[in-house]
Design a protein around this motif. Structure first.
Motif, PDB file in Angstrom:
ATOM      1  N   UNK A   1       3.707  10.474   3.303  1.00  0.00           N
ATOM      2  CA  UNK A   1       4.063  11.901   3.249  1.00  0.00           C
ATOM      3  C   UNK A   1       5.467  12.133   3.810  1.00  0.00           C
ATOM      4  N   UNK A   2       5.859  11.323   4.769  1.00  0.00           N
ATOM      5  CA  UNK A   2       7.192  11.493   5.368  1.00  0.00           C
ATOM      6  C   UNK A   2       8.297  11.124   4.402  1.00  0.00           C
ATOM      7  N   UNK A   3       8.027  10.187   3.505  1.00  0.00           N
ATOM      8  CA  UNK A   3       9.116   9.681   2.653  1.00  0.00           C
ATOM      9  C   UNK A   3       9.043  10.160   1.200  1.00  0.00           C
ATOM     10  N   UNK A   4       7.854  10.443   0.698  1.00  0.00           N
ATOM     11  CA  UNK A   4       7.780  10.792  -0.721  1.00  0.00           C
ATOM     12  C   UNK A   4       8.423  12.171  -0.923  1.00  0.00           C
ATOM     13  N   UNK A   5       9.252  12.289  -1.921  1.00  0.00           N
ATOM     14  CA  UNK A   5      10.044  13.514  -2.151  1.00  0.00           C
ATOM     15  C   UNK A   5      10.806  13.941  -0.890  1.00  0.00           C
ATOM     16  N   UNK A   6      11.217  12.985  -0.098  1.00  0.00           N
ATOM     17  CA  UNK A   6      11.902  13.205   1.191  1.00  0.00           C
ATOM     18  C   UNK A   6      11.070  14.040   2.163  1.00  0.00           C
ATOM     19  N   UNK A   7       9.768  14.004   1.975  1.00  0.00           N
ATOM     20  CA  UNK A   7       8.900  14.649   2.952  1.00  0.00           C
ATOM     21  C   UNK A   7       8.046  15.752   2.360  1.00  0.00           C
ATOM     22  N   UNK A   8       6.729  15.539   2.363  1.00  0.00           N
ATOM     23  CA  UNK A   8       5.796  16.612   2.029  1.00  0.00           C
ATOM     24  C   UNK A   8       4.877  16.791   3.240  1.00  0.00           C
ATOM     25  N   UNK A   9       4.204  17.940   3.271  1.00  0.00           N
ATOM     26  CA  UNK A   9       3.335  18.211   4.422  1.00  0.00           C
ATOM     27  C   UNK A   9       2.086  17.327   4.358  1.00  0.00           C
ATOM     28  N   UNK A  10       1.493  17.098   5.510  1.00  0.00           N
ATOM     29  CA  UNK A  10       0.225  16.359   5.463  1.00  0.00           C
ATOM     30  C   UNK A  10      -0.771  16.861   6.497  1.00  0.00           C
TER      31      UNK A  10
ATOM     32  N   UNK B   1       7.921  -0.292  10.927  1.00  0.00           N
ATOM     33  CA  UNK B   1       8.578   0.525   9.905  1.00  0.00           C
ATOM     34  C   UNK B   1       7.827   1.854   9.847  1.00  0.00           C
ATOM     35  N   UNK B   2       8.514   2.934  10.164  1.00  0.00           N
ATOM     36  CA  UNK B   2       7.789   4.199  10.182  1.00  0.00           C
ATOM     37  C   UNK B   2       8.684   5.382  10.432  1.00  0.00           C
ATOM     38  N   UNK B   3       8.056   6.504  10.688  1.00  0.00           N
ATOM     39  CA  UNK B   3       8.800   7.743  10.908  1.00  0.00           C
ATOM     40  C   UNK B   3       7.979   8.649  11.806  1.00  0.00           C
ATOM     41  N   UNK B   4       8.681   9.556  12.497  1.00  0.00           N
ATOM     42  CA  UNK B   4       7.967  10.646  13.152  1.00  0.00           C
ATOM     43  C   UNK B   4       7.770  11.730  12.099  1.00  0.00           C
ATOM     44  N   UNK B   5       6.533  12.086  11.853  1.00  0.00           N
ATOM     45  CA  UNK B   5       6.249  13.143  10.876  1.00  0.00           C
ATOM     46  C   UNK B   5       4.986  13.853  11.357  1.00  0.00           C
TER      47      UNK B   5
ATOM     48  N   UNK C   1       0.832  -1.209   0.000  1.00  0.00           N
ATOM     49  CA  UNK C   1       0.000   0.000   0.000  1.00  0.00           C
ATOM     50  C   UNK C   1       0.862   1.251   0.000  1.00  0.00           C
ATOM     51  N   UNK C   2       1.982   1.196   0.703  1.00  0.00           N
ATOM     52  CA  UNK C   2       2.871   2.365   0.735  1.00  0.00           C
ATOM     53  C   UNK C   2       3.309   2.718  -0.688  1.00  0.00           C
ATOM     54  N   UNK C   3       3.645   1.685  -1.441  1.00  0.00           N
ATOM     55  CA  UNK C   3       4.059   1.908  -2.830  1.00  0.00           C
ATOM     56  C   UNK C   3       2.914   2.527  -3.643  1.00  0.00           C
ATOM     57  N   UNK C   4       1.725   1.986  -3.438  1.00  0.00           N
ATOM     58  CA  UNK C   4       0.569   2.530  -4.172  1.00  0.00           C
ATOM     59  C   UNK C   4       0.337   3.994  -3.831  1.00  0.00           C
ATOM     60  N   UNK C   5       0.418   4.325  -2.536  1.00  0.00           N
ATOM     61  CA  UNK C   5       0.146   5.712  -2.132  1.00  0.00           C
ATOM     62  C   UNK C   5       1.244   6.636  -2.656  1.00  0.00           C
ATOM     63  N   UNK C   6       2.508   6.230  -2.520  1.00  0.00           N
ATOM     64  CA  UNK C   6       3.596   7.087  -3.015  1.00  0.00           C
ATOM     65  C   UNK C   6       3.446   7.318  -4.516  1.00  0.00           C
TER      66      UNK C   6
ATOM     67  N   UNK D   1       6.836  19.759  -3.082  1.00  0.00           N
ATOM     68  CA  UNK D   1       7.213  19.971  -1.679  1.00  0.00           C
ATOM     69  C   UNK D   1       6.241  20.877  -0.908  1.00  0.00           C
ATOM     70  N   UNK D   2       5.669  21.888  -1.561  1.00  0.00           N
ATOM     71  CA  UNK D   2       4.764  22.796  -0.850  1.00  0.00           C
ATOM     72  C   UNK D   2       3.342  22.270  -0.738  1.00  0.00           C
ATOM     73  N   UNK D   3       3.064  21.145  -1.391  1.00  0.00           N
ATOM     74  CA  UNK D   3       1.693  20.623  -1.441  1.00  0.00           C
ATOM     75  C   UNK D   3       1.411  19.668  -0.281  1.00  0.00           C
ATOM     76  N   UNK D   4       0.263  18.995  -0.371  1.00  0.00           N
ATOM     77  CA  UNK D   4      -0.220  18.256   0.791  1.00  0.00           C
ATOM     78  C   UNK D   4      -0.693  16.843   0.459  1.00  0.00           C
ATOM     79  N   UNK D   5      -0.476  15.956   1.415  1.00  0.00           N
ATOM     80  CA  UNK D   5      -1.199  14.690   1.460  1.00  0.00           C
ATOM     81  C   UNK D   5      -2.269  14.865   2.527  1.00  0.00           C
ATOM     82  N   UNK D   6      -3.499  14.494   2.222  1.00  0.00           N
ATOM     83  CA  UNK D   6      -4.585  14.604   3.196  1.00  0.00           C
ATOM     84  C   UNK D   6      -5.093  13.202   3.520  1.00  0.00           C
TER      85      UNK D   6
END
Ligand code: NAD
Ligand code: ZN
Length: 367
Positions: A117-126, A156-160, A82-87, A97-102
């Motif tokens: 959102x934490x990993x795609x393009x090395x981090x976009x806002x969400x 497997x995760x991140x603080x974001x 699913x992570x692959x699908x979402x990315x 970079x200035x856009x959003x994942x909701x």
């Protein structure tokens, strides 16, 4: 719609949680204020048909380009696949970079979309738009994101941290009662951790929370304040944040024993039994009054939550099965367990060296 605002003062990553009925209709205005041009909406196949079109329309009216991806509902969706699908969907939607994942959904969608959102393009806002009570009071606050691996849950995760959380309490009207109760176990938990006045309030006002009155907004907002306070003190769980695990040492063991089969036990039901057990265990250790343990159990039972091992559908195995399930928890070291215990309602503390023998004796009495 009027909203209660709960600030999360995390320095340069500070953000607000807005709580109120009807906020979805204003999501476009509130999200446009963040200054993005496009939003990728991530949802699941239960929530999407109910609310995604309204969200997309509200965003587009406020000048944001949108794309929506809906994944199958359920814990299995917190996966690498699913992570692959979402990315890929986020990249296909040309989210910069200035856009959003909701994230529009429960904790499954929030954890997965937040990690993407934490990993795609090395981090976009969400932005989180939590749609279950559990996600409104717990998972959307605090910045933990991630997926499950074959080695275990959430490994497997991140603080974001999100840029904004919109908790529209009206969205809970369509939530199945069982999920509502499960989320309510986490609400009660905040009172039991360090806020006895809030536990009193819950005993008096829970009917309004379930019926969708103003009490629901108050319960969600107060829970967010509690969680935000803990997260601000200890964002990365080196200390105090562990108090949020009250009821979870036993609860997680029961989830493991029931193989995360939601037909048998959902997380909040495990937590409800775990909370009642944490109080009974503390009473058995002479730390807390039996009367407090009885009061906690009575309240959880009043809303229809389980409080006893005998209520685990399909059985819970032997004392050794439970101890073994606990031993797989990261909170076990050597012959001792780290437990969140209580001296009373609203008086929890971290007990680092609870001997396994004491736990065994307690469980033998519980069976
Ligand atoms: P969930 O996301 O699976 O949602 C529960 C069910 O309700 C799903 O079937 C979903 O499709 C449905 N649903 C959601 N909103 C609805 C609505 N408004 N109306 C009708 N149906 C709706 O479960 P959850 O309990 O929200 O979240 C559980 C997840 O949260 C777990 O994966 C857990 O690990 C995670 N979690 C994360 C944190 C954190 O800090 N990040 C904290 C606690 C839990
Ligand atoms: Zn929990």
């Amino acid at each position: 719609a009027s909203a209660i605002t709960v600030p999360v003062p995390l320095g340069d990553r500070a953000y607000d949680i807005h709580v109120g009925r009807g906020l979805l209709g204003e999501a476009g205005r509130r999200i446009a204020a963040l200054g993005a041009r496009a939003a990728a909406i991530v949802t699941d196949e239960n929530v999407g048909p109910l609310y995604a079109a309204a969200l997309a329309a509200s965003l587009e009216q406020n000048g944001l380009r949108t794309a929506t991806i809906a994944l199958p509902p359920g814990e299995a969706t917190k996966s690498y696949a699913s992570l692959e699908r979402v990315c890929d969907a986020v990249l296909a939607a040309k989210i910069e970079r200035g856009d959003l994942v909701v994230a529009l959904g429960g904790g499954v969608v929030g954890d997965l979309a937040g990690f993407a959102a934490a990993v795609v393009r090395r981090g976009v806002r969400f932005v989180q738009i939590p749609t279950t009570l559990l996600s409104q009071v717990d998972s959307s606050v605090g910045g933990k994101t991630g997926i499950n691996s074959r080695h275990g849950k959430n490994l497997v995760g991140a603080f974001h941290q999100p840029s904004l959380v919109l908790a529209d309490t009206g969205l809970l009207d369509s939530l199945p009662l069982r999920e509502m109760r499960a989320g309510y176990a986490e609400v009660v938990k905040y009172g039991l951790i360090d806020d006895p006045a809030f536990f009193d309030w819950c005993e008096k006002n829970w009917r309004g929370v379930f019926a969708g009155g103003p009490e629901r907004d108050e319960a969600v907002a107060q829970s967010c304040r509690s969680k935000a306070a803990v997260v601000v003190r200890d964002e990365r769980e080196d200390g105090d944040r562990a108090l949020l695990n009250l009821g979870h040492t036993f609860g997680h063991a029961l989830e493991r024993i029931t193989r995360y089969d939601s037909a048998r036990l959902v997380h909040g039901e495990g937590v409800a039994i775990g909370l009642a057990q944490a109080f009974r265990f503390s009473a058995a250790l002479g730390l807390c009054d039996e009367a407090d343990a009885r009061r906690v159990e009575a309240h959880l039972a009043a809303v229809g939550l389980p409080t006893r091992l005998s209520q685990v559908p399909g059985g819970y195995g032997t004392v050794d099965d439970i101890l073994e399930a606990m031993a797989q928890d990261k909170k076990v070291k050597g012959g001792a367990l780290t437990f969140i215990l209580v001296r009373g309602i609203g008086q929890s503390f971290i007990a680092r060296d609870v001997p396994v023998d004491r736990v065994r004796a307690f469980l033998q009495d519980e069976i």
